[in-house]
Design a protein around this motif. Structure first.
Motif: not given
Length: 199
Positions: A111, A117, A119, A143, A149
């Motif tokens: 990460l 990212i 999620h 994040g 993110y």
């Protein structure tokens, strides 16, 4: 090449999302490179359907290693390559299985180096009084310190998930939230647009 990492709780739909997103982008096969905690790498060639049969399951922690594959996405009049990396699910408790503990540690390590990212939050795991969100809130907090993110609220196809959607803005403010069904490819157009702008 930019790398987008998929992260979330065990059984939130990370691997199903990764493989169906590859299919959505036009890939019929994937060359999946798995990397063990000690650095050993193996590569296997799958059709998308073969990969789903072998790598997806209803059991917790089916994915125990970081596994990546390269995808292409149209960007303007050309295409761009990016790496999509699936990870071991992260849970609040210390797992008794050493392999899974190492897989979680590997997820946390990767990460830090990720350029984006994704999620994935399991909507069916969010219950009244915000129970079941502890590790997702930790991932969200991390994040939000990163540039790229996004939160993918998964399993929107299930009736029980619809009430959970209403609580998401309160639980995860200040971030883009895309509702998806990793199984049925709902919301994938919005994810594709996000990925295109990220890479």
């Amino acid at each position: 090449m930019r790398e987008l990492v998929i992260v979330g709780r065990p059984n939130s739909g990370k691997t199903m999302f990764a493989l169906n997103f590859a299919d959505y982008l036009g890939s019929r096969t994937v060359d999946i490179t798995a990397k063990s905690f000690d650095g050993l790498m193996t590569c296997r060639h799958f059709s998308i359907e073969e990969a789903k049969r072998e790598l997806c399951a209803m059991t917790l922690h089916k994915t125990r290693l970081v596994q990546s594959f390269v995808l292409k996405i149209p960007v303007g009049k050309t295409t761009a390559n990016f790496m999509l990396t699936d990870t071991c699910g992260i849970s609040e408790s210390i797992h008794p299985d050493e392999t899974i503990r190492r897989g979680m540690a590997q997820t946390l390590k990767i990460l830090r180096a990720a350029e984006g990212i994704l999620h994935i939050v399991d909507l069916t795991a969010i219950r009244e009084h915000n129970a079941g969100t502890e590790i997702d809130r930790e991932i969200y907090s991390y994040g939000m310190t990163r540039r790229n993110y996004v939160l993918l609220a998964n399993k929107i196809d299930l009736p029980v998930a619809r009430d959970s959607v209403k609580r998401l803005p309160m639980l995860f403010p200040d971030t883009p939230i895309l509702t998806i069904s990793a199984l049925y490819l709902h919301g994938f157009r919005e994810v594709k647009n996000y990925v295109r702008h990220t890479i």
